[in-house]
Design an enzyme around this catalytic site. Sequence first.
Site, short mmCIF file in Angstrom:
data_model
loop_
_atom_site.label_atom_id
_atom_site.label_comp_id
_atom_site.label_asym_id
_atom_site.label_seq_id
_atom_site.Cartn_x
_atom_site.Cartn_y
_atom_site.Cartn_z
N HIS A 1 0.84 -1.21 0.00
CA HIS A 1 0.00 0.00 0.00
C HIS A 1 0.88 1.27 0.00
O HIS A 1 0.59 2.23 -0.70
CB HIS A 1 -0.89 0.05 1.25
CG HIS A 1 -1.89 -1.06 1.35
ND1 HIS A 1 -1.87 -2.00 2.35
CD2 HIS A 1 -2.97 -1.37 0.58
CE1 HIS A 1 -2.90 -2.83 2.20
NE2 HIS A 1 -3.57 -2.48 1.14
N ASP B 1 -4.05 -7.02 -7.80
CA ASP B 1 -5.46 -7.29 -8.10
C ASP B 1 -5.69 -6.95 -9.57
O ASP B 1 -6.34 -5.95 -9.91
CB ASP B 1 -6.35 -6.47 -7.17
CG ASP B 1 -6.10 -6.83 -5.71
OD1 ASP B 1 -6.50 -7.91 -5.30
OD2 ASP B 1 -5.45 -6.03 -5.00
N GLN C 1 -18.57 -5.43 -1.03
CA GLN C 1 -17.72 -6.20 -1.94
C GLN C 1 -17.32 -7.56 -1.36
O GLN C 1 -16.62 -8.33 -2.00
CB GLN C 1 -16.49 -5.41 -2.36
CG GLN C 1 -15.43 -5.26 -1.29
CD GLN C 1 -14.33 -4.34 -1.76
OE1 GLN C 1 -14.52 -3.13 -1.91
NE2 GLN C 1 -13.14 -4.90 -2.03
P1 AMP Z 1 -6.75 -3.48 -0.44
O1 AMP Z 1 -6.58 -2.72 0.83
O2 AMP Z 1 -6.41 -4.92 -0.34
O3 AMP Z 1 -8.09 -3.22 -1.08
O4 AMP Z 1 -5.68 -2.88 -1.45
C1 AMP Z 1 -5.63 -1.52 -1.73
C2 AMP Z 1 -4.76 -1.29 -2.93
O5 AMP Z 1 -3.45 -1.77 -2.67
C3 AMP Z 1 -5.26 -2.06 -4.17
O6 AMP Z 1 -5.12 -1.24 -5.31
C4 AMP Z 1 -4.33 -3.24 -4.21
O7 AMP Z 1 -4.19 -3.79 -5.50
C5 AMP Z 1 -3.03 -2.62 -3.71
N1 AMP Z 1 -2.12 -3.65 -3.22
C6 AMP Z 1 -2.43 -4.68 -2.39
N2 AMP Z 1 -1.34 -5.46 -2.19
C7 AMP Z 1 -0.35 -4.93 -2.93
C8 AMP Z 1 1.03 -5.28 -3.15
N3 AMP Z 1 1.56 -6.36 -2.59
N4 AMP Z 1 1.78 -4.50 -3.96
C9 AMP Z 1 1.23 -3.39 -4.55
N5 AMP Z 1 -0.06 -3.01 -4.38
C10 AMP Z 1 -0.83 -3.76 -3.58
#
Ligand code: AMP
Length: 283
Positions: free
Chosen positions: A37, A152, A61
Amino acid sequence: MQVFKHILDIQAFIGDAKLLNKKIGFVPTMGALHEGHLSLIERASKECDIVIMSIFINPTQFNNQEDFDKYPRTLAQDLELLKSVPCDVVFTPTVTEMYENPLLEVAPLNIGYLDTVLEGSRRPGHYAGVVMIVEKLLKAVSPDAIYMGLKDYQQVKVIDHLIKTKELPIQLVGCHTLREPNGVAMSSRNMRLSAAGKETAGQIYKALSYIRENKGSISPNELCVMAIHQFLPKPPFEMEYLEIRHAHDLSGLESDQWQEDIDYVVLIAAWLEGVRLIDNLEL
Ligand code: AMP
């Protein structure tokens, strides 16, 4: 770093920034922050004047109540972590604020093909919830650019579809996946794995890398079978899918053969220790 809970407060802040012609970069998250993040914030801060992160666990979601209940909630720790990166604003609205405020009303979007394959078909309603909340957040924040992780992969394609269909004047930036030293893609869900599970999860990246290294020499289907056999045995893994698809639109391959000048991506969803892990690699 400023923290806003209410739409009117963040909109007042953004209104002032827009008067000064500031470029606004936006990073939506569900919290339980990790370096992945933070890397989105770093990227946004290089390309924008003001960086806004939202932390909102979006109930619509989650297609599984237990997954929603178990999702880690670590707001105090997240805010502490954000002090180490150039994040200007954190937006932490409530469910009521996001779903009952008429300012953020949006019309449903037909997601089409992307909702019928991979994550779309396995998690009914998931992307409907994602596009709904992302469009609401975009309305609240009015950014110039949105930064999302290619971890994702399908989600990035879905948001691209949202932006194009609704003609939103927003740039979508897909950012590379941050990994642990053993290759595991960083994810808030990894917190639910044991130390041994985190090690074992490294096999997923090994399987994806094996496919990338052997692309072209063995047919796509055979390569997936071999990767599962070699790296992802059941138990401990329970496979949902491991598929090679066209990278630009996630359509399936016409035949079990590699073609020149085509970009491919391999995508996986697998269970380990009761945790559903997803990952992918562009080939
Ligand atoms: P989330 O909190 O899981 O909804 O993720 C928030 C954002 O962080 C989304 O755009 C994810 O694709 C991105 N994200 C999650 N894990 C990673 C990672 N390991 N590397 C880069 N971006 C990530």
